[in-house]
Write an enzyme that holds these catalytic residues in place. Sequence first.
Site, PDB file in Angstrom:
ATOM      1  N   SER A  92       5.106  -6.822  -1.136  1.00 54.66           N
ATOM      2  CA  SER A  92       4.541  -5.565  -1.639  1.00 54.66           C
ATOM      3  C   SER A  92       5.361  -4.932  -2.745  1.00 54.66           C
ATOM      4  O   SER A  92       4.873  -4.058  -3.442  1.00 54.66           O
ATOM      5  CB  SER A  92       4.380  -4.565  -0.497  1.00 54.66           C
ATOM      6  OG  SER A  92       5.651  -4.163  -0.034  1.00 54.66           O
ATOM      7  N   LYS A 122       8.897   1.502  -0.405  1.00 57.89           N
ATOM      8  CA  LYS A 122       7.871   1.674  -1.425  1.00 57.89           C
ATOM      9  C   LYS A 122       8.459   2.539  -2.538  1.00 57.89           C
ATOM     10  O   LYS A 122       9.552   3.082  -2.411  1.00 57.89           O
ATOM     11  CB  LYS A 122       6.628   2.377  -0.855  1.00 57.89           C
ATOM     12  CG  LYS A 122       5.904   1.611   0.225  1.00 57.89           C
ATOM     13  CD  LYS A 122       5.000   0.536  -0.338  1.00 57.89           C
ATOM     14  CE  LYS A 122       4.307  -0.249   0.755  1.00 57.89           C
ATOM     15  NZ  LYS A 122       5.016  -1.421   1.218  1.00 57.89           N
TER      16      LYS A 122
END
Lengths: 165, 151
Positions: B44, B88
């Site tokens: 990711s 993230k």
Amino acid sequence: MGTQNFLWNVAKKYFTFGIIGLTISDRYASILPVRGSSMSPTFNPHGGSLTDDYVLVEKLCLEKYKFSVGDVVVFRSPSDYKEKHIKRITALPGDWIRTPYSNDILTIPEGHCWVVGDNSASSLDSRSFGPIPLGLVQGRATHIVWPPQRMGKVDRKIELEGLGF
Amino acid sequence: MSFQQWSALVKEGFNVTSFVATYFCFLHVTNTYLFTHAWVYGPSMLPTFSVTGNLVLAERVSTRLGKVGRGDVVLIRSPQNPRKVVTKRLVGMEGDKITYVVDPKNSDRRETIVVPKGHVWIEGDNIYATSDSRKFGPVPYGLLHGRVFCK
């Protein structure tokens, strides 16, 4: 020279005890005051009284994040991370909730929970800000430790009218 | 064993235990309030972090003080599984208007959202293989765990 050594030793002792105390309060249990009357009559039954209730908040539940419906938890507010609130969990992931004002049925998403104050008339809770992620929970209140006449366990109360079918 | 030996052993045991306990507490305070390490893996955050894994150092001071900003790579407790801490990039703070591609693999449809008070918008660098705010919405600031500063 002797005084300096003595002061240094005292400072070291305080520092060590401070660190141990901080670790215990973060990982095992701490004592927190309850402000406001959103959890009457469980906490602060007489709203304007001079002393707040103090509760023992255990942090061992944060290992597995395994909570049950009816637990009273302390959590960081989703709209202001610096504030901490204390409310009761009334629904866990996958449960269905009937929202009070619009008669909709809401499913609690995974990793979230629905928190409601016992005194629903004056409580800012999930009915306003929706389900909260379980990651915001900081501990579970298990006992009232002050005032002495109300010392005892915090019961797990399950309200059947809020749950779904 | 004589009483002398026994009491010396007990005292020694107590000293060792208290040393280990103090060391453990020191480690806990450092990990929680100063900086910690994390093993980041998965697709990711390509190309910033590799699939097989990077060891990163994250500091925990700026999240506590509210000093993280747009563009920081952050560790955050997943809103879908509180036992997982994910990595993230922080893309939007409260009040920001975010325009994002909803489903980059299938369409170009964009949506605009204003980040509510007390929340942040996080996205993975690899938008084709990430589960982030585009899927579960803005996350409360209280879930932020740390800011990555070194890999």
